[in-house]
Design an enzyme around this catalytic site. Sequence first.
Site, short mmCIF file in Angstrom:
data_model
loop_
_atom_site.label_atom_id
_atom_site.label_comp_id
_atom_site.label_asym_id
_atom_site.label_seq_id
_atom_site.Cartn_x
_atom_site.Cartn_y
_atom_site.Cartn_z
N HIS A 182 0.85 -1.20 0.00
CA HIS A 182 0.00 0.00 0.00
C HIS A 182 0.88 1.24 0.00
O HIS A 182 1.68 1.43 0.92
CB HIS A 182 -0.89 0.03 1.25
CG HIS A 182 -1.99 -0.98 1.22
ND1 HIS A 182 -3.10 -0.88 2.01
CD2 HIS A 182 -2.15 -2.10 0.50
CE1 HIS A 182 -3.90 -1.90 1.78
NE2 HIS A 182 -3.35 -2.67 0.86
N TYR A 194 -8.30 4.60 8.68
CA TYR A 194 -8.35 4.85 10.13
C TYR A 194 -9.36 5.98 10.33
O TYR A 194 -9.11 7.10 9.87
CB TYR A 194 -6.98 5.29 10.65
CG TYR A 194 -5.92 4.20 10.71
CD1 TYR A 194 -5.29 3.73 9.55
CD2 TYR A 194 -5.53 3.64 11.92
CE1 TYR A 194 -4.31 2.75 9.61
CE2 TYR A 194 -4.54 2.65 11.99
CZ TYR A 194 -3.94 2.21 10.83
OH TYR A 194 -2.97 1.24 10.88
N PRO A 232 -2.39 -1.34 19.32
CA PRO A 232 -2.26 -1.74 17.92
C PRO A 232 -2.42 -0.61 16.90
O PRO A 232 -2.15 -0.83 15.71
CB PRO A 232 -3.37 -2.78 17.74
CG PRO A 232 -4.34 -2.51 18.83
CD PRO A 232 -3.57 -1.94 19.96
N TYR A 254 5.06 5.35 10.23
CA TYR A 254 4.11 4.27 9.90
C TYR A 254 4.77 3.23 9.00
O TYR A 254 4.62 2.02 9.23
CB TYR A 254 2.88 4.88 9.23
CG TYR A 254 1.73 3.92 9.04
CD1 TYR A 254 1.12 3.29 10.13
CD2 TYR A 254 1.23 3.65 7.77
CE1 TYR A 254 0.05 2.41 9.95
CE2 TYR A 254 0.16 2.79 7.58
CZ TYR A 254 -0.41 2.18 8.67
OH TYR A 254 -1.47 1.31 8.49
P1 FAD Z 1 3.96 -13.66 20.29
O1 FAD Z 1 3.43 -13.56 18.91
O2 FAD Z 1 3.01 -13.47 21.41
O3 FAD Z 1 4.65 -15.10 20.40
C1 FAD Z 1 5.05 -15.64 21.64
C2 FAD Z 1 4.98 -17.16 21.56
O4 FAD Z 1 5.50 -17.70 22.77
C3 FAD Z 1 3.57 -17.67 21.42
O5 FAD Z 1 3.49 -18.58 20.34
C4 FAD Z 1 3.28 -18.33 22.76
O6 FAD Z 1 2.42 -19.46 22.65
C5 FAD Z 1 4.67 -18.75 23.21
N1 FAD Z 1 4.81 -18.88 24.66
C6 FAD Z 1 4.22 -18.16 25.64
N2 FAD Z 1 4.62 -18.57 26.85
C7 FAD Z 1 5.50 -19.57 26.64
C8 FAD Z 1 6.27 -20.39 27.50
N3 FAD Z 1 6.21 -20.26 28.83
N4 FAD Z 1 7.07 -21.31 26.95
C9 FAD Z 1 7.14 -21.45 25.60
N5 FAD Z 1 6.44 -20.70 24.73
C10 FAD Z 1 5.64 -19.78 25.25
N6 FAD Z 1 1.71 -5.74 15.15
C11 FAD Z 1 2.11 -5.18 13.98
O7 FAD Z 1 3.32 -4.98 13.78
N7 FAD Z 1 1.24 -4.79 13.00
C12 FAD Z 1 -0.09 -4.96 13.16
O8 FAD Z 1 -0.85 -4.66 12.24
C13 FAD Z 1 -0.56 -5.52 14.40
N8 FAD Z 1 -1.86 -5.71 14.61
C14 FAD Z 1 -2.25 -6.42 15.70
C15 FAD Z 1 -3.58 -6.71 15.81
C16 FAD Z 1 -4.01 -7.47 16.88
C17 FAD Z 1 -5.46 -7.78 16.96
C18 FAD Z 1 -3.11 -7.92 17.89
C19 FAD Z 1 -3.58 -8.74 19.05
C20 FAD Z 1 -1.77 -7.62 17.78
C21 FAD Z 1 -1.34 -6.88 16.69
N9 FAD Z 1 0.00 -6.59 16.53
C22 FAD Z 1 0.40 -5.93 15.39
C23 FAD Z 1 0.98 -7.04 17.52
C24 FAD Z 1 1.67 -8.36 17.15
O9 FAD Z 1 0.72 -9.36 16.89
C25 FAD Z 1 2.61 -8.81 18.27
O10 FAD Z 1 3.40 -7.70 18.65
C26 FAD Z 1 3.51 -9.98 17.85
O11 FAD Z 1 2.79 -11.18 17.82
C27 FAD Z 1 4.71 -10.14 18.79
O12 FAD Z 1 5.45 -11.27 18.44
P2 FAD Z 1 6.25 -12.08 19.54
O13 FAD Z 1 6.92 -13.20 18.80
O14 FAD Z 1 7.06 -11.18 20.36
O15 FAD Z 1 5.15 -12.65 20.53
C1 DHB Z 2 -4.20 -4.20 11.15
C2 DHB Z 2 -3.92 -4.14 12.50
C3 DHB Z 2 -3.52 -2.95 13.04
O1 DHB Z 2 -3.23 -2.88 14.35
C4 DHB Z 2 -3.40 -1.81 12.27
O2 DHB Z 2 -3.01 -0.65 12.84
C5 DHB Z 2 -3.67 -1.88 10.92
C6 DHB Z 2 -4.08 -3.09 10.36
C7 DHB Z 2 -4.63 -5.49 10.56
O3 DHB Z 2 -4.82 -6.45 11.34
O4 DHB Z 2 -4.78 -5.59 9.34
#
Ligand code: FAD
Ligand code: DHB
Length: 394
Positions: free
Chosen positions: A72, A202, A294, A386
């Site tokens: 985009h 947004y 988010p 962004y």
């Molecule tokens: P996680 O993805 O949480 O992975 C951690 C892993 O560790 C999991 O698989 C879990 O099961 C495992 N785990 C937990 N405890 C243990 C344990 N004790 N032992 C072993 N394994 C364990 N970010 C963006 O950049 N862009 C976006 O558009 C965006 N939109 C989002 C929308 C939503 C609805 C949500 C909820 C989040 C969004 N985020 C976004 C944030 C993003 O999803 C997270 O920041 C990202 O998943 C972080 O990755 P991570 O690997 O640090 O943690």
């Molecule tokens: C999406 C999630 C976000 O948090 C955002 O700022 C924009 C898009 C998405 O899930 O597509």
Amino acid sequence: MRTQVGIIGAGPAGLLLAHLLQLRGIESVVLETRSRQEIEATIRAGVLEQGTVDLLNETGLGERLRREGLAHEGVILRFGGQNHRIPLAELTGGRCITVYAQHEVIRDLVKARFDSGEALLFGVKDISLLDLETQLPKLRFHDEGGALHEIACDYIAGCDGFHGVSRPSIPSRLRKEFVRVSPFAWFGILVEAPRATEELIYAYHEQGFALISTRSPKIQRLYLQCNPGDTTSLWPDTRIWEALHTRLAGDDGWRLSEGRIFQKSVIAMRSLVVEPMQHGRLFLAGDAAHIVPPTGAKGLNLAVADVRVLAQALAAFYDAGSTDLLERYSETALRRVWRAEHFSWWMTSMLHRFHDESPFHHRLQRSQLEYVTSSRAAATMLAENYVGLPFDKV
Ligand code: FAD
Ligand code: DHB
């Protein structure tokens, strides 16, 4: 058992770190509590920064992303019943965001891990971190079948997300947590419907924020501001569509088309940073160390930025015996973390309705929205954050 780097968590942070290390000939073991099916089906982020896309491409993970990801070049802020476009690429020398779901990134990473033949264990239980302040820290856990194991590691990477065990393994007297909880949450839905808009919208409205994103030509991802205590049962389909139509209404003739809602969830909005992001031979990365609301789409991208820094620091140790970069890991990673915290807080403050705030505050929000969509300098500030600042800038 013995490995070089023990990685806790197979989210984007843990799996990408394992991949970056493997490319540099550094051995690791990844331990994950959930199953492969679960991690590959969890619906979360959707927006990848330019630097994230470049890194995935450069490290051989971009094949499906190039085919299925949607680049985009702009993003829309909608208020006062009209769209206001921020031309991201034009303002940032050609940098874009790419919409590609997090679980697709996870699928690509899991495949790369299995192709490499290195260890990735699902369904592990009761992980504990031992001897972090020694030269040989250990991970103790039960495998899927219940057998007890201990792995001795050179280093441990805590990539286990917000609810993991790594962050609390740093003694509380040595860690400072900066926390901010928002007075609202997001209600997220997946809808079977044709794409409603070419670029993400947004929307700011007196009844609350709304966001239109996408997943594919047939599946759309929508969010709306709700109360933090809300449950999915409080939001039947009719209430969701009514709220979305109201918040997206305008005098430009555009109207969101409805479709079948097949997934609903409530997403908490909070900010957290832990300092430092390391203790002894434990290094935290991703949501284990920091959470952003988010609105700025930064969480997944920050996880990627952390492990990029950590992989470089570990490579410097294994290649040249240097611990300088490892010692500075937290300081280096936190610069980008706080930039993203600020941007996410700023976007959240500008776009959400604070019901306890005065009309004065609401006028300030409108003024900010008008400024950011009319001044090239202000729009550039939004755009460069962004799409993600280049890794060498912060
Ligand atoms: P996680 O993805 O949480 O992975 C951690 C892993 O560790 C999991 O698989 C879990 O099961 C495992 N785990 C937990 N405890 C243990 C344990 N004790 N032992 C072993 N394994 C364990 N970010 C963006 O950049 N862009 C976006 O558009 C965006 N939109 C989002 C929308 C939503 C609805 C949500 C909820 C989040 C969004 N985020 C976004 C944030 C993003 O999803 C997270 O920041 C990202 O998943 C972080 O990755 P991570 O690997 O640090 O943690
Ligand atoms: C999406 C999630 C976000 O948090 C955002 O700022 C924009 C898009 C998405 O899930 O597509």
